[in-house]
Design an enzyme around this catalytic site. Sequence first.
Site, mmCIF file in Angstrom:
data_model
loop_
_atom_site.group_PDB
_atom_site.id
_atom_site.type_symbol
_atom_site.label_atom_id
_atom_site.label_comp_id
_atom_site.label_asym_id
_atom_site.label_seq_id
_atom_site.Cartn_x
_atom_site.Cartn_y
_atom_site.Cartn_z
ATOM 1 N N PHE A 1 0.813 -1.207 -0.065
ATOM 2 C CA PHE A 1 0.110 -0.121 0.041
ATOM 3 C C PHE A 1 0.933 1.269 -0.131
ATOM 4 O O PHE A 1 0.821 2.083 -1.013
ATOM 5 C CB PHE A 1 -1.075 0.159 1.176
ATOM 6 N N GLU A 2 1.521 1.458 1.191
ATOM 7 C CA GLU A 2 2.330 2.784 1.214
ATOM 8 C C GLU A 2 3.728 2.611 2.139
ATOM 9 O O GLU A 2 3.482 2.679 3.195
ATOM 10 C CB GLU A 2 1.492 3.806 1.867
ATOM 11 N N GLN A 3 4.780 2.357 1.289
ATOM 12 C CA GLN A 3 5.908 2.243 1.536
ATOM 13 C C GLN A 3 6.913 3.409 1.289
ATOM 14 O O GLN A 3 6.782 3.390 -0.027
ATOM 15 C CB GLN A 3 6.535 0.830 1.628
#
Length: 545
Positions: free
Chosen positions: A367-369
């Site tokens: 998702f969001e790194q």
Amino acid sequence: MPPIRNPILPGFNADPSILRVGDDYYIATSTFEWYPGVQIHHSTDLANWDLVVRPLNRKSQLDMRGAPDSCGVWAPCLTHDGEKFWLVYTYVTRKDGSFKDSHNYIVTAPSIEGPWSDPIHVNSSGFDPSLFHDVDDGRKWFVNMLWDHRRRPRAFAGIALQEFDPVAGKLVGPRKNIFKGTELDLVEGPHLYKRNGWYYLLTAEGGTAYQHACTLARARDIWGPYETHPQTHILTSKDAPFADLQRAGHGDVVDTPDGRTYLVHLTGRPVGQQRRCVLGRETAIQEAYWGEDDWLYIKDGPIPSLYVDVPGVQLLEPNYWAEQRYTFTDDLHKDLQWLRTPESSRIFSVADGVLSLIGRESIGSWFEQALVARRQTHFSYDAETVLDYYSPSDERQFAGLVAYYCRYNFFYLTVTADADGQREISILRSEASYPEGNLDTPTPDPIRIPNEGKVRLALSIRGGLDLQFFYALEGDQEQQQLQKIGPVFDASILSDECGGHQAHGSFTGAFVGVACSDLNGTALPAHFGSFTYRPVQHAADRYHV
């Protein structure tokens, strides 16, 4: 004119689609979960290529948060109808198991640099779409492979053809399965051409591993029936296990202004006894010719050649072997990408010579790194970064230098802290841990470092096989010398063959870059002053140039 050496696009550049407009050549390749989407390279001589644009670069075009590894943007096809550029591609949100959720889109632009339009959804019946412009009647035809979830384990049902209405922006008329492939199976990657009254259908077969191939068929009518080439597969390494270029398939054809014909295709260059393609799937080129029987043949084929004659002279030395030192004054260098999200301001910023990564989710998050990296394009290289400022409070905050393939395969040299807030350097690694996705233990003992001061982090990879980490601290000259940390690791796990699916399920390539995570959810940033990638001409490399 000396021959050039393949590949022409080294490192992760898969599923090439080639196009000539006047004296300019363009190749579009897949980017999967890496953002922005689709790489387009330009050349005027077929020998030297420069990355000019990644067209899917805003949220209204592409948002891949949640897309699993090796999903995202698949198999773009770039064409031109005399007025504008057309780019068709698949966005895949699921690929494992019986179902594949694959959505096919079209974007257009007046020039290769853009502006590129928002996408039109065309269909979701399969993947690997392409668009054929019939110059004789002006009609446009959309082809893609058909996925049939009932036919497991062989769900590749054939190649679908349907007319596309550019005014209405949708498919019209009947859809027909025009080619079900050969006994090699797994038919995909279709491209249509027209020559001397024949319609030619070029497909990929055999999967993306060592049975991969380019299969050619033709028909007098666009609807078929299609007969296969006398050789069946015009390009393949499947019967040549010792050829330099393996996994050859998924091709596209282009003609030069003087009437010569070439085929570009994906390929892999395995290293080690386990035959792992540590640079991923690369783009190569082969000279072809039309026989008296109106069939296309690969010169000296069907096995691909390492050396090929093209119009240009390959100018590798000043660019390919040059050290690349990335500084952060205005924006990211074009070599650098990130994962999945169109909202890049949530994971990084560039200002005043510093790349600031904002700690988000864990390394390997779908998702969001916060991970900014470049492709590994050499079997041997050194990489290093300087962590200018970072003040973690505990072990759930970490940042540093990472060699990365996917959530299951990475090596990560981190600056972090223990439970009492004392900074330390630690190695995190996940070596072929599919399907658990666990970190490997035991890990090397962490090294305590001062809570203030810059930290220099480095790694070296040799022959695509051996990885060693290093570090140095800000201070006197002796302290600034790089010191080894941890053992020598097996770098070859950063490859398709180890990405979770041994044969046909991992599609990207190895990257190296910087990353930052904050599992406390406080978005602690890490500030990097530079990042360097230094190719090494290592005598032991099989593919040493």
